[in-house]
Write an enzyme that holds these catalytic residues in place. Structure first.
Site, PDB file in Angstrom:
ATOM      1  N   HIS A  81       0.824  -1.207   0.000  1.00  0.00           N
ATOM      2  CA  HIS A  81       0.000   0.000   0.000  1.00  0.00           C
ATOM      3  C   HIS A  81       0.859   1.258   0.000  1.00  0.00           C
ATOM      4  CE1 HIS A  81      -3.211   2.795   0.940  1.00  0.00           C
ATOM      5  NE2 HIS A  81      -4.085   1.811   0.814  1.00  0.00           N
ATOM      6  N   GLY A 163       3.465  22.908   9.911  1.00  0.00           N
ATOM      7  CA  GLY A 163       4.827  22.457  10.113  1.00  0.00           C
ATOM      8  C   GLY A 163       5.787  23.004   9.086  1.00  0.00           C
ATOM      9  N   HIS A 168       9.386  14.348   9.123  1.00  0.00           N
ATOM     10  CA  HIS A 168       9.949  13.714  10.316  1.00  0.00           C
ATOM     11  C   HIS A 168      10.893  12.614   9.820  1.00  0.00           C
ATOM     12  CE1 HIS A 168      10.168  11.098  13.833  1.00  0.00           C
ATOM     13  NE2 HIS A 168       9.719  12.109  14.562  1.00  0.00           N
ATOM     14  N   PRO A 169      12.086  12.483  10.376  1.00  0.00           N
ATOM     15  CA  PRO A 169      13.081  11.549   9.828  1.00  0.00           C
ATOM     16  C   PRO A 169      12.581  10.120   9.656  1.00  0.00           C
ATOM     17  CG  PRO A 169      14.064  12.938  11.509  1.00  0.00           C
ATOM     18  CD  PRO A 169      12.595  13.210  11.544  1.00  0.00           C
ATOM     19  N   ALA A 171       9.047   9.148  10.802  1.00  0.00           N
ATOM     20  CA  ALA A 171       7.578   9.073  10.780  1.00  0.00           C
ATOM     21  C   ALA A 171       6.960   9.784   9.593  1.00  0.00           C
ATOM     22  CB  ALA A 171       7.001   9.651  12.079  1.00  0.00           C
TER      23      ALA A 171
END
Length: 495
Positions: A81, A163, A168-169, A171
């Site tokens: 997915h 943001g 995020h590295p 996530a």
């Protein structure tokens, strides 16, 4: 009045039971209930279905995103997915006592909080999208985690809504939105040739010229080609119609469906519609189902009394020497009856030989009238509850230094309920009038009654709006609402 919001977060983990358990545990908040959990190892994805009060479910979703960011590393993630985040997508769906617009507000607040707490950038989609091109999830997720990571700092189109322009590295980013109920529906074919599934998905999905409200892709799952679909409005495009189309397309490639699956939950009405489609029951109505009829009788909903929950018939409740239900509830009831009458006329003509050329128009009218009827029925209790809230707010104001602020906020909410009734009833009137040219003329008297009830609902609801406005000092709000009300009066359909 209680508020119920559904949230169906999709997390990029479908193989590690312990991680999924930990994410669910993090979302345990008072007033939030777990309805379903689905894990798929091939997709490497899980779908969690929650329902709860609006504030509680927002907090639960935020905590789930935080736990996913802690446990899931997308740099190590592989699955069939597409994905761009550890918590990939977090939609909010109105169930009871809330509107889609309310869910948009929830989504935006949740998006802000996710960035603030976890430094996970957030994109808004569907009804919450800030720009039209971001309404479609596929547009946001194109290129997945790796592609977005490479472009986010240099491509303005990739800038998140909340943001900084960086993922995020581990996530990635999360997509948060508001939408109607979605059915995740997959069909398995008797072949491992995923190219066939992809061709069928291309034919069925809206973006390639297929059905409206259908998204589709082809995958290899459990050794079989799978046509994976999302049905974003099952009233407009029923699940049975989609299955029949997939079956016909499969036959063109020399294969057949061997099974299908629902990921998450499905509304009962969708299955009722499928039963009507395949069984071809003449003049089918959900009240023909035993359990539905029993629930209606036991809940006192078989007569007009059933338009409002409670043992006493609605007319008797109106006549009782109590403030609620009052004119606002009666207006909502009139609108609901107007929708019901118009729906009956459309249903009596749909499928008949003389009106086959209007099949699509009649089906669309029936689907929309069903929605409006249910919304107006819900507004009967909502109006009474809003009045009770106003009374309570005035009592509390006597003992509070900021009482006027609290009263004003409640009055605005109480104003929006009848305003919504007027808007929906106006739409009912418009649909009823449009049905005259495409339905049996012997039923024109029913449409005349529907139109009269709808117009009465608009006038009655707007009278309740005006009463509330007289007690408000926020002139900007008062002016905006009166402008809407005037537009609705001018647009009244007469016959």
């Amino acid at each position: 009045m209680s508020t119920l919001v559904e949230c169906v977060p999709n997390f990029s983990e479908g193989r590690d039971q312990a991680k999924v358990d930990a994410i669910i545990a993090a979302m345990k908040v008072d007033g939030v209930y777990l309805l379903d959990r689905e894990m798929d190892a091939d997709h490497n994805r899980c779908v969690i279905t929650l329902v709860g009060e609006r504030n509680a479910i927002a907090e639960a979703a935020i905590r789930g995103v935080g736990k996913a960011a802690e446990l899931i590393d997308l740099t190590q993630h592989q699955g069939a997915h597409p994905r761009m985040g550890a918590a990939d997508v977090v939609p909010f769906i109105p169930i009871e006592g809330v509107t889609l617009e309310d869910c948009v507000a929830i989504a935006r607040n949740v998006g802000q909080e996710i960035w603030k707490r976890f430094q996970v950038p957030v994109y808004l989609y569907e009804a919450a999208a800030a720009t039209p091109e971001r309404q479609n999830l596929e547009n946001i997720r194109r290129g997945q985690f790796e592609g977005i990571r490479a472009e986010i700092a240099t491509n303005p189109a990739r800038k998140p809504d909340f943001g900084e322009a960086r993922l995020h590295p581990t996530a990635g980013a999360t997509v948060v939105g508001a939408r109607k109920f979605l059915i995740a529906y997959n069909v398995f074919l008797n072949t491992p040739d995923v190219a066939i599934a992809k061709k069928i998905a291309q034919a069925v999905r809206q973006s390639s010229g297929g059905f409206r409200y259908v998204k589709g892709a082809g995958f290899l799952v459990r050794g079989m080609a799978q046509v994976s679909m999302n049905l974003t409005d099952f009233d407009q495009t029923p699940i049975a119609r989609v299955f029949e189309f997939v079956k016909r397309e499969a036959a063109r490639h020399g294969v057949v469906p061997v099974s299908s699956e629902i990921v998450g939950l499905i509304p009962k009405k969708a299955l009722e519609d499928a039963a009507e489609w395949f069984l071809q029951v003449e003049n089918f109505d959900s009240s023909l189902i035993l359990e539905n009829r029993l629930a209606a009788v036991m809940g006192g909903k078989m007569a007009i009394g059933g338009l409002r929950a409670g043992a006493e018939p609605f007319i008797e409740q109106l006549a009782a020497p109590t403030a609620t239900p009052g004119g606002g509830s009666a207006s909502a009831a009139a609108g609901a009856m107007a929708a019901g009458l118009a729906q009956m006329v459309a249903a009596m003509s749909r499928g008949k030989k003389n009106y086959l050329q209007y099949e699509q128009e009649l089906s669309l009218a029936i689907a929309r009238l069903t929605e409006l009827r249910e919304e107006l029925k819900a507004a009967i209790d909502a109006d009474a509850a809003s009045y009770d809230s106003v009374v309570k707010a005035y009592k509390q104001a006597k003992d509070s230094s900021n009482g006027d602020i609290g009263v004003a906020a409640v009055l605005k909410g109480a104003t929006n309920v009848p305003l919504g009734v007027a808007e929906r009833s106006r739409e009912v009137a418009k649909i009823a009038e449009s049905l005259r040219a495409i339905t049996n003329p012997k039923m024109s008297s029913d449409l005349t009654v529907s139109l009269a009830l709808a117009n009465a609902a608009v006038e009655g609801a707007l009278a309740n709006v005006e009463i509330n406005l007289e007690s408000l000092s926020d002139q900007a709000f008062v002016s905006a609402v009166r402008q809407k009300a005037q537009g609705l009066r001018l647009a009244l359909v007469s016959r």
